[in-house]
Structure formats: C-alpha cells, structure tokens
Design a protein around this motif. Structure first.
Motif, PDB file in Angstrom:
ATOM      1  N   ARG A  45      -7.188   4.774  -0.132  1.00  0.00           N
ATOM      2  CA  ARG A  45      -6.715   4.577  -1.800  1.00  0.00           C
ATOM      3  C   ARG A  45      -7.964   4.621  -2.592  1.00  0.00           C
ATOM      4  N   HIS A  46      -9.250   4.488  -1.906  1.00  0.00           N
ATOM      5  CA  HIS A  46     -10.256   4.365  -2.705  1.00  0.00           C
ATOM      6  C   HIS A  46     -11.052   5.636  -2.464  1.00  0.00           C
TER       7      HIS A  46
ATOM      8  N   ARG B 226      -5.963   2.600   5.361  1.00  0.00           N
ATOM      9  CA  ARG B 226      -5.145   2.682   4.155  1.00  0.00           C
ATOM     10  C   ARG B 226      -5.844   2.594   2.709  1.00  0.00           C
ATOM     11  N   VAL B 227      -6.532   1.184   2.879  1.00  0.00           N
ATOM     12  CA  VAL B 227      -7.326   0.854   1.680  1.00  0.00           C
ATOM     13  C   VAL B 227      -8.583   1.806   1.316  1.00  0.00           C
TER      14      VAL B 227
ATOM     15  N   GLN C 245     -10.011  -1.886  -6.328  1.00  0.00           N
ATOM     16  CA  GLN C 245      -9.125  -2.740  -6.629  1.00  0.00           C
ATOM     17  C   GLN C 245      -9.660  -3.963  -5.715  1.00  0.00           C
TER      18      GLN C 245
ATOM     19  N   LEU D 293       0.991  -1.467   0.095  1.00  0.00           N
ATOM     20  CA  LEU D 293       0.077  -0.011   0.037  1.00  0.00           C
ATOM     21  C   LEU D 293       0.859   1.277  -0.089  1.00  0.00           C
TER      22      LEU D 293
ATOM     23  N   LEU E  87      -7.641  -5.448  -2.817  1.00  0.00           N
ATOM     24  CA  LEU E  87      -7.611  -4.673  -1.520  1.00  0.00           C
ATOM     25  C   LEU E  87      -8.897  -4.409  -0.816  1.00  0.00           C
ATOM     26  N   LEU E  88      -9.871  -4.462  -1.716  1.00  0.00           N
ATOM     27  CA  LEU E  88     -11.255  -4.344  -1.000  1.00  0.00           C
ATOM     28  C   LEU E  88     -11.480  -5.679  -0.187  1.00  0.00           C
TER      29      LEU E  88
ATOM     30  N   LEU F 170      -9.882  -5.112   3.126  1.00  0.00           N
ATOM     31  CA  LEU F 170     -10.516  -4.188   3.740  1.00  0.00           C
ATOM     32  C   LEU F 170     -11.616  -5.027   4.732  1.00  0.00           C
TER      33      LEU F 170
END
Length: 203
Positions: free
Chosen positions: A183-184, A179-180, A100, A52, A103-104, A107
């Motif tokens: 990123r979204h 962080r995820v 992504q 990340l 990454l989801l 999460l």
C-alpha cells in the motif's frame, strides 16, 4: 480459522463445568482465557486485512518513522520483558515518509511481535530506521530460528504457519505486513540475519 479457537474455548468451558477439583476448574478457566485472547488477536488481524482489501487508498500524511517505531516498541515492551528479550532501536536521524500512520504502526507492530513470538528467551530484536538514497528503510533483525529459503515466500501467504516452532499463531502477521508495504509502494524482503542466526526483515 475461527472454528478452531472457538471449539477449544467450548471444550475447556465444558471441562470447567464438569470439574470436581478447584485445580482442574482453575486450569480449564485459564485455558478459556488464553483461547479468548487468541481468538481476539485473530479477529483483529482479520479486520485489518479486510480494511486493507476493501479500502481505497486514503489520504497520506508525513510520518516520522523513527518516532513511530520507538512508540510501537514501547507498547510491545511488556511482551518482550516476559520472555527476557531485549528490544533495541539503533541510533540514527529522523526519517520522514509519506504514508498512513495507523497502517505503518500495524506494520512495525506485526514485524516486532513476530520476532518476539519466535525468538527463544534471552534474545535480542534489533531495529534500524534509515535513509538509503531516496528511500526509507526499516530493518528488523532477530536471533531466533530464522525461516528457511524454501519457506520465505510461503510465510507471506495468509494462514501459512511454519511447522515445528511450538508457537500458536494465525499465520496472518507477515501477510498483513506485506499488504501494508504494498500500500506504501514499498518492498518487503526476508533474509538470513547478518549475524548468521535468525531472520532479517527489510522494508
């Protein structure tokens, strides 16, 4: 962070080598396995954080968030069953987001894993996925001990752990989740559970 579990594994291995009874030998080896599992989990989380931190924003795709959440809950069902915790995904319509997929999944997994870890036995972890205007909203509600208002920002820091929970952890789960979400282009909120006991995580 890695020194602690590794030192524990070494100590238990030494106990096993010096044990004089089968019972002591077996208990020590069981502790070695538990220590290896904790170290493995920590390494996995550190690798996610490294990716990340280092990766540029990669290409996104359309992700059906409700289906992704259901699949992740199925993966976590054994851990929930072991503590007699009910995982529930509320009914609703499909919710598609640009993001992504990998990454989801991280999460959702981290949020639900956190709830399972800190809820007592015979609890419920309830998830919902819905649209609120133009935004997709993922909510995870549990009836565990919750997080005090003074600690809600601190638990998003790396390696921060709430004392007195009796649970082993790396203190990275919520930090990775935040962080995820960042990123979204989203927002992560920690609130008291609407039922009055537990925690509501709202993304």
């Amino acid at each position: 962070e890695l020194r602690t579990p590794l030192a524990g594994i070494r100590a238990q291995a030494q106990v096993a080598m010096g044990s004089t009874t089968p019972e002591t030998h077996r208990r020590a080896l069981e502790s070695v396995i538990i220590g290896c599992d904790r170290a493995t989990r920590l390494v996995e989380q550190l690798l996610v954080l490294a990716r990340l931190d280092a990766a540029s924003k990669t290409e996104t795709t359309s992700v059906e968030l409700r289906a992704l959440t259901a699949e992740t809950l199925a993966d976590l069902a054994p851990a929930a069953v072991a503590k007699n915790i009910e995982l529930a995904l509320l009914d609703g319509l499909a919710v598609t987001v640009e993001g992504q997929d990998g990454l989801l999944r991280v999460l959702v997994r981290n949020l639900v894993d956190n709830a399972i870890r800190y809820c007592p036995s015979v609890s419920t972890v309830e998830l919902s996925v819905a649209h609120e205007g133009p935004r997709a909203v993922l909510t995870v509600v549990d009836n565990g001990p919750g997080i005090s208002e003074s600690e809600r920002e601190k638990v998003l820091d790396r390696f921060y752990r709430v004392l007195g929970t009796g649970e082993e952890g790396s203190g990275l789960g919520l930090s990775i989740a935040e962080r995820v979400v960042e990123r979204h282009a989203g927002r992560l909120e920690l609130n008291p559970s609407p039922t009055g006991a537990g925690l509501e995580v709202r993304v």
